[in-house]
Design a protein around this motif. Structure first.
Motif, PDB file in Angstrom:
ATOM      1  N   ARG A 176      74.964  37.732 -44.335  1.00  0.00           N
ATOM      2  CA  ARG A 176      75.422  38.368 -45.568  1.00  0.00           C
ATOM      3  C   ARG A 176      74.424  39.439 -45.956  1.00  0.00           C
ATOM      4  O   ARG A 176      73.217  39.196 -45.995  1.00  0.00           O
ATOM      5  N   ARG A 177      74.930  40.620 -46.258  1.00  0.00           N
ATOM      6  CA  ARG A 177      74.066  41.757 -46.558  1.00  0.00           C
ATOM      7  C   ARG A 177      73.202  41.462 -47.788  1.00  0.00           C
ATOM      8  O   ARG A 177      73.713  41.137 -48.859  1.00  0.00           O
ATOM      9  N   SER A 205      72.296  51.385 -50.218  1.00  0.00           N
ATOM     10  CA  SER A 205      72.609  51.764 -48.832  1.00  0.00           C
ATOM     11  C   SER A 205      71.354  52.244 -48.110  1.00  0.00           C
ATOM     12  O   SER A 205      71.431  53.077 -47.208  1.00  0.00           O
ATOM     13  N   MET A 217      68.571  42.842 -42.386  1.00  0.00           N
ATOM     14  CA  MET A 217      69.625  41.836 -42.197  1.00  0.00           C
ATOM     15  C   MET A 217      69.612  41.283 -40.780  1.00  0.00           C
ATOM     16  O   MET A 217      69.650  40.069 -40.558  1.00  0.00           O
ATOM     17  N   ARG A 218      69.523  42.164 -39.805  1.00  0.00           N
ATOM     18  CA  ARG A 218      69.617  41.744 -38.403  1.00  0.00           C
ATOM     19  C   ARG A 218      68.482  40.805 -38.005  1.00  0.00           C
ATOM     20  O   ARG A 218      68.707  39.759 -37.395  1.00  0.00           O
ATOM     21  N   VAL A 246      68.185  48.372 -44.705  1.00  0.00           N
ATOM     22  CA  VAL A 246      68.973  47.154 -44.896  1.00  0.00           C
ATOM     23  C   VAL A 246      69.540  46.593 -43.585  1.00  0.00           C
ATOM     24  O   VAL A 246      69.444  45.377 -43.346  1.00  0.00           O
ATOM     25  N   PRO A 247      70.137  47.402 -42.694  1.00  0.00           N
ATOM     26  CA  PRO A 247      70.631  46.814 -41.433  1.00  0.00           C
ATOM     27  C   PRO A 247      69.531  46.138 -40.615  1.00  0.00           C
ATOM     28  O   PRO A 247      69.756  45.076 -40.021  1.00  0.00           O
TER      29      PRO A 247
END
Length: 309
Positions: free
Chosen positions: A195-196, A180, A188-189, A184-185
């Motif tokens: 997909r994470r 977490s 990914m974005r 990560v966001p």
């Protein structure tokens, strides 16, 4: 002659702030204005600095960066432009992501932006590798990706730096094992993934430098691309860049190993494609200085774009 931009580094005493200040003293046509050390937490004194500045660079913890933006908002139309080196605004819709090489024309968006959020050091390497391959259709946006990375301890903040320099820290550590991590966001974005990804960061007993690696099973990708296909897509994406380069080094040349510190002191990033056609496997690799293109170097690059320097 154009006016020399005035730059206020809010948090200039920290690692990133000191690195930015050093870069700005190296022939860049700006005036750095500073607050008295005893007034660094004085809201009114900081507001006066913001009022005098053309741009503020935030080198602060996330909550403090949000407070600084709220403080600048008090100036309304007279508020300076902002470059935020924290992670507070990296996925905010009303901020421009400060990775100039992200896609064609993105540098122009930074040039015209009022608020730019500096990329994280780990995402810089991951996005640099993944985004061109997603855009080229070689990696589907919903493909399962794992990103493994190691950084020098200077990216971990004051307590980690002190622990390593005192000799009390582990020589090597994995962390973020709850999957977490706050990067990560962002990863990914801006990589174009839906997909994470699995992101496993680590830190080693060296001050600065970074390797970001992404393993791939080529035969699980829809088009079953070759190593050369991946390398060509990256080369095409970064054609003409003076900062991001794709290095065409066979494994025999690098001795099947690669170090993390070769780009220390620079603002560059190198990308590699290693692997085995026989095994149908690849390792994408990015090397950078976590304090360079991963932090201060990117901030200065964005500052130059914003003011045409």
């Amino acid at each position: 002659m154009a006016k020399q931009p005035k730059v206020f580094i809010d948090g200039e005493a920290g690692t990133t702030g000191l690195q930015i200040r050093e870069r700005l003293s190296d022939g860049i046509d700006v005036e750095v204005i500073s607050i008295a050390p005893e007034k660094r937490k004085d809201a009114e004194a900081r507001l006066d600095m913001m009022r005098a500045a053309d741009v503020i660079i935030l080198c602060l913890p996330d909550d403090a960066a949000r407070e600084a933006v709220s403080l600048a908002d008090n100036l309304g139309d007279n508020a300076p432009r902002i470059i935020d080196a924290s992670s507070a605004h990296r996925t905010a819709d009303d901020w421009t992501y400060g990775f100039a090489e992200l896609v064609g024309g993105h540098a122009d968006q930074i040039q015209n932006a009022r608020r730019v959020t500096n990329p994280g050091c780990y995402p810089t390497g991951g996005i640099a590798l993944i985004r061109p391959l997603v855009d080229a259709g070689l990696i589907p946006s919903d493909f399962g990706i794992s990103v493994n990375a190691v950084s020098g301890y200077s990216g971990g903040g004051r307590s980690m730096i002190e622990a390593y320099e005192a000799g009390t820290a582990e020589p090597f550590e994995l962390y973020g094992l709850g999957l977490s991590h706050k990067h990560v966001p962002e990863l990914m974005r801006y990589s174009g993934l839906t997909r994470r990804p699995i992101f496993v960061p680590s830190v080693g007993n060296f001050r600065q430098g970074m390797l970001v690696s992404i393993p791939l099973h080529l035969d699980l990708l829809p088009g079953k691309p070759s190593l050369r296909d991946l390398e060509l897509a990256l080369t095409k994406h970064y054609d003409g860049s003076t900062i991001v380069s794709v290095v065409h080094e066979p494994l025999e040349t690098v001795g099947q190993r690669i170090g993390a510190v070769a780009l220390n002191g620079t603002d560059k990033i190198e990308l590699f494609v290693f692997g085995s056609e026989t095994q149908k496997q690849a390792v994408l690799l990015a090397r950078l200085d976590n304090l360079g293109k991963g932090a201060a170097g990117a901030a200065v690059q964005n500052l130059k774009l914003m003011f045409g320097l």
